[in-house]
Scaffold this active site. Structure first.
Site, PDB file in Angstrom:
ATOM      1  CG  ASN A  16      -0.282  -0.053   2.514  1.00 11.04           C
ATOM      2  OD1 ASN A  16       0.858  -0.490   2.613  1.00 11.04           O
ATOM      3  ND2 ASN A  16      -0.971   0.372   3.552  1.00 11.04           N
ATOM      4  CB  CYS A  17       4.450   1.907   0.171  1.00 10.95           C
ATOM      5  SG  CYS A  17       5.703   3.180  -0.084  1.00 10.95           S
ATOM      6  CG  ASP A  18       0.910   6.564  -2.465  1.00 10.71           C
ATOM      7  OD1 ASP A  18       0.055   5.664  -2.631  1.00 10.71           O
ATOM      8  OD2 ASP A  18       0.656   7.657  -1.930  1.00 10.71           O
TER       9      ASP A  18
END
Length: 117
Positions: free
Chosen positions: A10-12
């Site tokens: 979920n890290c951009d």
């Protein structure tokens, strides 16, 4: 050897890096550091090659939530232990391209690593 990207899904920045690799038609393995702990020997190699200041993201929210005592990293063993307890402290994503390591996403550095394979 192979290409592995370490990070959290979920890290951009991790998403951007994975998308970039897919656009380059690069086959890689994604290692979710939260779901599957990274072996101590792998973290030790990261620290040996890149140093704790590169591997540990000291500007992260996770770092700021640590106590002053936890933030004291005197040895690589301390850093390994900290990264195993708090995997989101690592600078993401971390690319292992056939033994060439790069912490954080930088297209030029990643392209260079891919060209060396």
């Amino acid at each position: 050897m192979s290409i592995t990207v370490y990070g959290i899904p979920n890290c951009d920045t991790v998403r951007k890096a994975r998308k970039w690799l897919e656009q380059q038609q690069v086959t890689f393995h994604f290692h979710d550091v939260r779901a599957e702990p990274v072996p101590t020997s792998t973290i030790a190699v990261w620290l040996e090659q890149l140093g704790s200041d590169t591997v540990i993201n000291k500007r992260s929210t996770a770092w700021r939530q640590l106590s002053a005592e936890q933030q004291q990293i005197a040895t690589n063993e301390d850093a390994v232990r900290l990264l195993q307890e708090h995997p989101t402290l690592m600078k993401r994503p971390l690319l292992d391209c056939h033994g060439t390591l790069s912490a954080g996403f930088n297209e030029k550095l990643w392209q260079s690593a891919l060209e060396q394979r």
